[in-house]
Design an enzyme around this catalytic site. Structure first.
Site, PDB file in Angstrom:
ATOM      1  N   GLU A  56     -32.044  29.278  11.790  1.00 39.09           N
ATOM      2  CA  GLU A  56     -33.009  30.185  12.433  1.00 39.09           C
ATOM      3  C   GLU A  56     -32.196  31.304  13.069  1.00 39.09           C
ATOM      4  O   GLU A  56     -31.687  31.196  14.180  1.00 39.09           O
ATOM      5  CB  GLU A  56     -33.863  29.401  13.431  1.00 39.09           C
ATOM      6  CG  GLU A  56     -34.658  28.311  12.694  1.00 39.09           C
ATOM      7  CD  GLU A  56     -35.493  27.408  13.587  1.00 39.09           C
ATOM      8  OE1 GLU A  56     -35.582  27.661  14.807  1.00 39.09           O
ATOM      9  OE2 GLU A  56     -36.055  26.439  13.051  1.00 39.09           O
ATOM     10  N   ARG A  96     -30.822  23.460   8.954  1.00 38.39           N
ATOM     11  CA  ARG A  96     -31.534  23.106  10.187  1.00 38.39           C
ATOM     12  C   ARG A  96     -30.705  22.143  11.040  1.00 38.39           C
ATOM     13  O   ARG A  96     -30.580  22.301  12.234  1.00 38.39           O
ATOM     14  CB  ARG A  96     -32.895  22.496   9.833  1.00 38.39           C
ATOM     15  CG  ARG A  96     -33.788  22.217  11.043  1.00 38.39           C
ATOM     16  CD  ARG A  96     -35.184  21.797  10.596  1.00 38.39           C
ATOM     17  NE  ARG A  96     -36.019  21.362  11.705  1.00 38.39           N
ATOM     18  CZ  ARG A  96     -36.793  22.177  12.421  1.00 38.39           C
ATOM     19  NH1 ARG A  96     -36.833  23.465  12.176  1.00 38.39           N
ATOM     20  NH2 ARG A  96     -37.549  21.712  13.402  1.00 38.39           N
ATOM     21  N   TYR A 197     -42.440  16.178  21.914  1.00 36.82           N
ATOM     22  CA  TYR A 197     -41.141  15.746  21.399  1.00 36.82           C
ATOM     23  C   TYR A 197     -40.038  16.122  22.384  1.00 36.82           C
ATOM     24  O   TYR A 197     -40.217  17.015  23.218  1.00 36.82           O
ATOM     25  CB  TYR A 197     -40.894  16.333  20.007  1.00 36.82           C
ATOM     26  CG  TYR A 197     -41.337  17.768  19.832  1.00 36.82           C
ATOM     27  CD1 TYR A 197     -42.666  18.064  19.501  1.00 36.82           C
ATOM     28  CD2 TYR A 197     -40.449  18.824  20.002  1.00 36.82           C
ATOM     29  CE1 TYR A 197     -43.083  19.385  19.350  1.00 36.82           C
ATOM     30  CE2 TYR A 197     -40.856  20.147  19.844  1.00 36.82           C
ATOM     31  CZ  TYR A 197     -42.179  20.418  19.528  1.00 36.82           C
ATOM     32  OH  TYR A 197     -42.586  21.719  19.393  1.00 36.82           O
ATOM     33  N   GLU A 211     -40.420  31.236  20.176  1.00 33.57           N
ATOM     34  CA  GLU A 211     -40.621  30.985  18.729  1.00 33.57           C
ATOM     35  C   GLU A 211     -41.143  32.268  18.106  1.00 33.57           C
ATOM     36  O   GLU A 211     -42.241  32.704  18.434  1.00 33.57           O
ATOM     37  CB  GLU A 211     -41.654  29.862  18.581  1.00 33.57           C
ATOM     38  CG  GLU A 211     -41.927  29.385  17.195  1.00 33.57           C
ATOM     39  CD  GLU A 211     -40.794  28.567  16.617  1.00 33.57           C
ATOM     40  OE1 GLU A 211     -40.092  29.128  15.752  1.00 33.57           O
ATOM     41  OE2 GLU A 211     -40.618  27.392  17.000  1.00 33.57           O
ATOM     42  N   TYR A 321     -41.326  21.986   8.304  1.00 33.92           N
ATOM     43  CA  TYR A 321     -42.225  20.870   8.603  1.00 33.92           C
ATOM     44  C   TYR A 321     -42.713  20.128   7.360  1.00 33.92           C
ATOM     45  O   TYR A 321     -43.438  19.153   7.482  1.00 33.92           O
ATOM     46  CB  TYR A 321     -43.428  21.349   9.430  1.00 33.92           C
ATOM     47  CG  TYR A 321     -43.087  21.766  10.853  1.00 33.92           C
ATOM     48  CD1 TYR A 321     -41.835  21.508  11.411  1.00 33.92           C
ATOM     49  CD2 TYR A 321     -44.033  22.399  11.655  1.00 33.92           C
ATOM     50  CE1 TYR A 321     -41.526  21.892  12.722  1.00 33.92           C
ATOM     51  CE2 TYR A 321     -43.741  22.777  12.962  1.00 33.92           C
ATOM     52  CZ  TYR A 321     -42.488  22.526  13.489  1.00 33.92           C
ATOM     53  OH  TYR A 321     -42.204  22.898  14.779  1.00 33.92           O
TER      54      TYR A 321
HETATM   55  C1  LIG Z   1     -39.887  25.753  13.352  1.00 33.83           C
HETATM   56  C2  LIG Z   1     -39.286  25.068  14.536  1.00 33.83           C
HETATM   57  O1  LIG Z   1     -38.142  24.673  14.495  1.00 33.83           O
HETATM   58  N1  LIG Z   1     -40.051  24.915  15.624  1.00 33.83           N
HETATM   59  C3  LIG Z   1     -39.576  24.227  16.824  1.00 33.83           C
HETATM   60  C4  LIG Z   1     -40.599  24.313  17.898  1.00 33.83           C
HETATM   61  C5  LIG Z   1     -40.047  24.020  19.253  1.00 33.83           C
HETATM   62  O2  LIG Z   1     -38.937  24.467  19.562  1.00 33.83           O
HETATM   63  O3  LIG Z   1     -40.742  23.355  20.051  1.00 33.83           O
HETATM   64  C6  LIG Z   1     -39.277  22.769  16.493  1.00 33.83           C
HETATM   65  O4  LIG Z   1     -39.983  22.181  15.661  1.00 33.83           O
HETATM   66  O5  LIG Z   1     -38.361  22.204  17.067  1.00 33.83           O
HETATM   67 ZN   LIG Z   2     -36.413  25.846  15.315  1.00 34.10          ZN
END
Ligand SMILES: CC(=O)N[C@@H](CC(=O)O)C(=O)O
Ligand SMILES: [Zn+2]
Length: 346
Positions: A56, A96, A197, A211, A321
């Site tokens: 990212e 990632r 989470y 984001e 996702y």
């Molecule tokens: C696309 C992405 O990585 N979104 C983040 C959202 C967040 O930081 O809460 C994640 O899933 O961790």
């Molecule tokens: Zn992210």
């Protein structure tokens, strides 16, 4: 369209004004001072995390830039601002993560686990991050972390909050939204009994996710990077004003609260059998009504949203996702109110 959405936001604020009154009346009997402002400790140590996900690239690029010595853009009087690359091995590979998602492993249990040979790299890294910026939940933890992310979804500039009761971050979001207007800046609340989470930023007293999308992972777009940069600059400005003694009156903002994750339709071998419907693609934060199409099969058949209430989808068709079995999340609008705040003098 943006014009319309803004007007809608304004009238929505008015409707909820009574809520705000109630909040300030109630708080009079609490720990508030006679002038109804909650006194909070100054916010002195702030970290800017990029590369929590190594592909990212807006956050990765900004943090590399800010790490060059004496970068004035992030310097503010009375503030210690630390740019930090959260997952350097994933950044190096432009992926990632290496073993598991860093942004899911900050449960207290993982942070206290003795390291073994087979401990995933990201769990080791989480422990390092916790010792530098935490310990999570302790007095010694960093005051605030901005964690910079990109999404392939058309979410624009989004702020992610973890708690509906953190007056400081709600006030900061309210300030950032005002500073960015007329551009919209939705606030996504991930507070939920089982959908929340354990994020990297959660080691700080005030965790704030940033984001910005749409941007493909592994790609840099100047327009997206600029949006992220503006959020950080306004956020740091807010912290400086707060530390300098400015009082911020009670406020209420509109947030989108997570209520459910929706997976793709799947076949016998767990393979995806339908795509995000073109009518839903890129429509993050737009109302999804009962009966609206959400998926499209290879035979051209539309699969409809069968819920009974209008929801607001986000992370629609997020690339990262697919492995999490998530096509989009449903959110509902909720009023988030904060007490008035000002810095405590001692
Ligand atoms: C696309 C992405 O990585 N979104 C983040 C959202 C967040 O930081 O809460 C994640 O899933 O961790
Ligand atoms: Zn992210």
């Amino acid at each position: 369209m943006e014009e319309e959405q803004r007007d809608a936001n304004n009238s929505w604020d008015l409707i909820h004004f009574s809520l705000l009154d109630v909040a300030s009346i109630e708080s009079r009997s609490g720990e508030m001072t006679s002038s109804h402002f909650a006194e909070e400790a100054p916010v002195r140590r702030v970290a800017l995390f990029g590369g929590t996900h190594g592909n990212e690239l807006s956050g990765v690029f900004l943090v590399k830039h800010w790490q060059q010595e004496g970068e004035p853009e992030i310097r503010r009087p009375g503030l210690q601002t630390k740019p930090f690359m959260a997952n350097p091995r994933a950044v190096e590979k432009c992926c990632r993560y290496i073993d598991c998602d860093l942004n899911r492993v900050f449960e207290k249990e993982n942070l206290g686990k003795p390291l073994a040979e087979n401990t995933p790299y990201e769990v080791q890294r989480a422990q390092e991050i916790n010792s530098i910026f935490g310990p999570k939940g302790s007095r010694d933890a960093y005051d605030l972390i901005f964690d910079l992310h990109n999404t392939t979804a058309n979410m624009g500039s989004t702020l992610i909050l973890e708690s509906s009761r953190d007056d400081f971050t709600i006030q900061m979001c309210s300030y950032i939204k005002g500073a960015l207007a007329p551009e919209v800046c939705p606030v996504f609340l991930i507070e939920h009994p089982h959908l929340k989470y354990a994020t990297t930023r959660s080691v700080a007293k005030h965790p704030v996710g940033v984001e910005v999308g749409p941007q493909p992972h592994g790609v840099l777009r100047a327009d997206i990077l600029e949006k992220m940069r503006k959020i950080v600059r306004h956020g740091l400005d807010f912290i400086r004003m707060f530390n300098a003694g400015q009082a911020f009156p009670p406020c209420t903002i509109e947030a989108y609260k997570i209520v459910e994750k929706v997976d793709y339709p799947r076949g016998k071998n767990n393979e995806i059998t339908a795509l995000i419907h073109p009518d839903l693609q890129d429509q993050d934060w737009r109302p999804l009504h009962p009966g609206d199409p959400i998926f499209l099969t290879m035979e051209g058949e539309a699969i409809l949203y069968e819920g009974e209430t209008t929801v607001y989808p986000a992370f629609v068709n997020e690339a990262a996702y697919y492995e999490k079995q998530q096509a989009f999340v449903k959110t509902v609008k909720e009023a988030l109110s904060a007490r008035g705040i000002r810095v405590s003098q001692n």
